[in-house]
Each structure stands twice: as structure tokens, then as C-alpha cells.
Design a protein around this motif. Structure first.
Motif, short mmCIF file in Angstrom:
data_model
loop_
_atom_site.label_atom_id
_atom_site.label_comp_id
_atom_site.label_asym_id
_atom_site.label_seq_id
_atom_site.Cartn_x
_atom_site.Cartn_y
_atom_site.Cartn_z
N UNK A 49 12.46 -6.50 3.85
CA UNK A 49 13.55 -7.27 3.22
C UNK A 49 13.39 -7.38 1.71
N UNK A 50 12.84 -6.35 1.11
CA UNK A 50 12.73 -6.27 -0.35
C UNK A 50 13.92 -5.44 -0.83
N UNK A 51 15.08 -6.09 -0.85
CA UNK A 51 16.34 -5.39 -1.09
C UNK A 51 16.41 -4.72 -2.46
N UNK A 52 15.91 -5.36 -3.48
CA UNK A 52 15.95 -4.78 -4.82
C UNK A 52 15.15 -3.50 -4.90
N UNK A 53 13.96 -3.51 -4.33
CA UNK A 53 13.11 -2.33 -4.34
C UNK A 53 13.73 -1.23 -3.49
N UNK A 54 14.32 -1.60 -2.36
CA UNK A 54 14.99 -0.62 -1.50
C UNK A 54 16.15 0.05 -2.25
N UNK A 55 16.96 -0.76 -2.93
CA UNK A 55 18.10 -0.21 -3.67
C UNK A 55 17.64 0.73 -4.77
N UNK A 56 16.58 0.37 -5.46
CA UNK A 56 16.04 1.21 -6.53
C UNK A 56 15.60 2.57 -5.98
N UNK A 57 14.91 2.56 -4.86
CA UNK A 57 14.44 3.81 -4.26
C UNK A 57 15.61 4.66 -3.75
N UNK A 58 16.63 4.02 -3.22
CA UNK A 58 17.81 4.75 -2.76
C UNK A 58 18.52 5.41 -3.94
N UNK A 59 18.64 4.70 -5.04
CA UNK A 59 19.26 5.27 -6.24
C UNK A 59 18.47 6.49 -6.71
N UNK A 60 17.16 6.40 -6.69
CA UNK A 60 16.33 7.52 -7.12
C UNK A 60 16.47 8.70 -6.17
N UNK A 63 0.84 -1.20 0.00
CA UNK A 63 0.00 0.00 0.00
C UNK A 63 0.87 1.24 0.00
N UNK A 64 1.93 1.24 0.76
CA UNK A 64 2.84 2.39 0.79
C UNK A 64 3.38 2.69 -0.60
N UNK A 65 3.79 1.65 -1.32
CA UNK A 65 4.33 1.86 -2.67
C UNK A 65 3.24 2.30 -3.65
N UNK A 66 2.06 1.73 -3.53
CA UNK A 66 0.98 2.12 -4.43
C UNK A 66 0.62 3.60 -4.23
N UNK A 67 0.49 4.02 -3.00
CA UNK A 67 0.15 5.42 -2.72
C UNK A 67 1.34 6.32 -3.06
N UNK A 68 2.52 5.93 -2.63
CA UNK A 68 3.71 6.75 -2.84
C UNK A 68 4.02 6.98 -4.30
N UNK A 69 4.00 5.94 -5.09
CA UNK A 69 4.32 6.10 -6.51
C UNK A 69 3.21 6.86 -7.23
N UNK A 70 2.01 6.83 -6.68
CA UNK A 70 0.91 7.57 -7.29
C UNK A 70 1.03 9.07 -7.14
N UNK A 71 1.78 9.53 -6.17
CA UNK A 71 1.91 10.98 -5.94
C UNK A 71 3.26 11.55 -6.33
N UNK A 72 4.21 10.72 -6.66
CA UNK A 72 5.58 11.19 -6.94
C UNK A 72 5.63 12.31 -7.98
N UNK A 73 4.88 12.20 -9.04
CA UNK A 73 4.95 13.20 -10.12
C UNK A 73 4.43 14.56 -9.70
N UNK A 74 3.69 14.62 -8.62
CA UNK A 74 3.12 15.89 -8.18
C UNK A 74 3.95 16.58 -7.12
N UNK A 75 5.07 16.00 -6.75
CA UNK A 75 5.88 16.53 -5.67
C UNK A 75 7.07 17.33 -6.18
N UNK A 76 7.57 18.22 -5.33
CA UNK A 76 8.82 18.93 -5.62
C UNK A 76 9.97 17.93 -5.51
N UNK A 77 11.14 18.32 -6.00
CA UNK A 77 12.30 17.42 -5.91
C UNK A 77 12.59 17.03 -4.47
#
Length: 75
Positions: free
Chosen positions: A42-53, A10-24
Motif C-alpha cells: 500500500x505504498x501508492x506513491x512509490x508504486x505510481x513512480x515505478x509504473x511511470x518509469x 529489501x526489494x527496493x534496495x536490491x532492485x534499485x541497485x541493479x537498475x543501471x546494469x540492466x537492458x531496457x
């Protein structure tokens, strides 16, 4: 709130839904929070992707320290 409750999907669904509307800065903080939620689940791949972003959005020193610390934990 969903991330704190352990509902990462749910956090990812809501979070990714609002990303485009946010400031940097807000986007950077959200990517970091999502990375923390993914790491907690323990979703290491998803965590790494978000850290890179988060890192590409010019974090301040405190945020960079959090990103570096979590990156060390994830990798």
C-alpha cells in the motif's frame, strides 16, 4: 524473492541497485515488479513512480496491460 516475501524495503534496495546494469526490457520488468511490490505494501506513491518509469521504457502490449491495470488500482 524479497518482494514475494513481503520485504518491500529489501526489494527496493536490491532492485534499485541493479537498475543501471540492466537492458531496457529488464529494467522495465523490474520497475513493474517493484510497482507490484509497493502496491501490495500500500505504498501508492512509490508504486505510481515505478509504473511511470516502466511506461517510459516502451512496454509491449501485455506489459502495458499490466501497467494500466495496476495504475487503475494505484490511482
Amino acid at each position: 524473492a524479497a518482494a514475494l516475501a513481503g520485504d518491500v524495503a529489501t526489494a527496493f534496495r536490491i532492485g534499485t541497485g541493479v537498475l543501471d546494469r540492466l537492458t531496457d526490457g529488464s529494467r522495465r520488468r523490474l520497475h513493474l515488479r517493484l510497482a507490484e511490490a509497493a502496491a501490495t505494501a500500500t505504498d501508492w506513491g512509490r508504486a505510481a513512480e515505478q509504473l511511470d518509469r516502466a511506461r517510459t521504457l516502451r512496454p509491449d502490449e501485455a506489459e502495458l496491460a499490466r501497467i494500466d491495470a495496476l495504475t487503475a488500482h494505484v490511482h
